[in-house]
Write an enzyme that holds these catalytic residues in place. Structure first.
Site, short mmCIF file in Angstrom:
data_model
loop_
_atom_site.label_atom_id
_atom_site.label_comp_id
_atom_site.label_asym_id
_atom_site.label_seq_id
_atom_site.Cartn_x
_atom_site.Cartn_y
_atom_site.Cartn_z
CD GLU A 1 40.34 129.59 14.87
OE1 GLU A 1 39.27 128.69 13.81
OE2 GLU A 1 41.15 129.59 14.35
CD GLU B 1 46.26 129.98 16.20
OE1 GLU B 1 46.86 129.81 15.19
OE2 GLU B 1 45.97 130.00 17.00
#
Length: 539
Positions: A315, A418
């Site tokens: 991220e 995810e």
């Protein structure tokens, strides 16, 4: 691509009036308080300009009558009058008569060339709406050309998806049956049994699997790919400075190995300050350099050769903890070091909201491409994977497809890392739709769902209850597995007069048997691998 002159609009402009701006500004109107101009370059290219902008939404627009039953693909070529070194974010948006605003796509625009904006949207209610462009940088003029809006029925959308699956996930295979003299054998029975999938579809697991036979059985009967929810993260393995504990990760990896399950490594570093071990944010810069190098050597070295991927800096588009504390080149440095330590695990970027939230410009597909360029410019030139998390609240399939088109243009492998869908009455139906859309896109090389089981409830989406009986979401996954991933049972057929039997098969490993029409005394069997590129026979 950034071009000197835009190409013709997709679909001839589709529903857009005057898409190439050959007829002045006919069909276009000012939006907000912008001044609308028609311009022509030295090479004769014509385009529309929004100038004298004082608010982000000041631009130009066109009105359309939209249908809630249709899906809309939108594209345009965008340029700005002046730009910053990292470009200017420009979005295309929909304003409905009901006052709703929908972001349909993004591009990082430049002043020296034209960049393609590609997006899409759906609407909840039919009726008139305006398509307009927007940039928070009000000091620039927005230019646009070759603008296209095309609608599709659900049937057309799904038909295209099916055609893509046939091209990207299957091969037509011909089997020849001949006798000992090389003569074709007519009416021989060919049996084809898939033994392993060629498309990775998996689910995350966590420490609740350790010692839980029911959980292990449910998982191992379905999946050959996984990732650990938290057990490899730094805060899980070194919660106390200098004391490492890999027992949970080791146990999960042992389970995976014993069942032939491939594992993604998640993650070496997480770029968010709040997700560090509690002691990390407060140590000095020299101590932090020591700590991150020790962390890298510890976790990557421990699992060297045992993982298929590493999310190296998680991220890093939304967060910049390590870049701000240590070096703006942090990602490039540690991607290189991770690759040097373990050349068998493909290093991945991993980001949220790139495909699931069209309104998040921080991680737009264009910004993701820029992040890749930043890695390269920072000195990392090795192999790279594109990780897209996919935590969906609502579905905007045209935007998803456009985003994957943009990222797929790099030629780098794209994994959905995810995947889940927020809880709600339509959760299973939405999961079914998004799995089909993602699986069909040729850029997507694998999908991992973020549904590790916990007795108190999963992160956002469980596939089973606490007795490991499928929930509706689990039934969806089983159905997708059976349709597209690993077909159960054998396919049978008979050879024709030329001794040929032809079948369209999913990529994967197969056991193929051929029986002579006069009986089983003269039969043969082979193991074959059907890949996207070639048909390989294995000894």
């Amino acid at each position: 691509q950034c071009l000197k002159t835009p190409p013709e609009p997709l679909y001839g402009g589709g529903l857009v009036v005057n898409p190439s701006l050959d007829d002045g500004v006919n069909g276009w109107a000012p939006f907000g308080s912008a001044r609308l101009n028609h311009a022509e370059s030295d090479d004769g290219n014509k385009y529309v300009v929004a100038s004298e902008r004082s608010q982000a939404f000041d631009s130009f627009s066109q009105e359309f009558d939209l249908d809630a039953e249709k899906l809309y693909s939108l594209s345009a070529w965008i340029r700005v009058s002046e730009g910053r070194m990292d470009g200017v974010d420009v979005s295309v948006n929909v304003k409905t008569n009901g006052g709703d605003f929908i972001t349909a796509g993004w591009v990082v625009a430049r002043e020296d060339c034209w960049a393609m904006l590609k997006g899409g949207f759906v609407v909840d209610k039919s009726g008139p709406a305006h398509i307009f462009f927007q940039s928070n940088v009000t000091g620039v003029d927005i230019w646009a050309d070759s603008i296209s809006l095309q609608h599709f029925t659900t049937e057309e959308w799904e038909s295209h998806r099916s055609q893509t699956i046939d091209r990207a996930r299957k091969r037509t295979v011909k089997f020849w049956a001949v006798d000992e003299y090389g003569r074709p054998v007519e009416n021989a029975t060919v049996s084809i049994t898939q033994t392993r999938s060629g498309f990775p579809l998996g689910v995350a697991i966590n420490n609740n699997l350790i010692g839980n036979a029911a959980y292990q059985d449910w998982f191992a009967r379905r999946f050959k790919y996984t990732v650990f929810e938290n057990e490899m993260k730094w805060y899980a393995t070194e919660s106390t400075r200098g004391t490492e504990d890999y027992s949970a990760a080791d146990a999960l990896l042992g389970f995976a190995k014993s069942h032939g399950i491939a594992v993604r490594g998640h993650n070496v570093f997480w770029d968010a300050k709040n997700y560090q071990p509690s002691w990390v944010p407060w140590i000095s810069v020299p101590d932090l350099w020591t700590a991150v190098n020790r962390r890298l050597n510890s976790v990557v070295g421990r699992y060297k050769g045992q993982l298929i991927h590493w999310d190296v800096v998680n991220e890093s588009m939304h967060y910049r903890f390590f870049e701000l504390r240590l070096s703006r080149r942090f990602s490039s440095i540690f991607f290189s070091r991770a690759r040097d330590l373990d050349s068998t695990a493909l290093p991945f970027l991993n980001e949220f909201n790139t495909i699931e939230e069209s309104g998040d410009g921080v991680a737009s597909p264009s910004r993701y491409l820029q992040k890749i360029q930043e890695l390269r410019q920072g000195g990392y030139n090795g192999p790279l994977g594109i990780g897209l998390q996919g935590h969906f609240r609502v579905l905007n399939l045209p935007y998803v497809r456009a985003a994957l088109d943009t990222l797929g243009s790099t030629g780098l492998p794209v994994w959905i890392t995810e995947l889940d869908v927020g809880n709600g009455p339509n959760q299973a139906a939405l999961l079914d739709q998004i799995l089909r859309e993602l699986h069909a896109h040729p850029a997507v090389k694998g999908i991992i769902m973020w549904s590790a089981w916990r007795p108190g409830g999963c992160y956002r989406m469980c596939l089973t209850d606490n007795n490991f009986r499928n929930l509706p979401t689990g039934d969806v996954v089983d159905r997708i597995l059976g349709e597209f991933i690993l077909r159960e049972g054998a396919v049978y057929g008979k050879t024709n007069s030329d001794g040929v039997f032809e079948a369209s098969l999913l990529h994967g490993d197969y056991e193929v048997g051929v029986s002579h029409p006069d009986g089983d005394y003269n039969s043969d069997s082979r193991q074959i691998k059907i890949s996207p590129v070639q048909l390989e026979e294995e000894e």
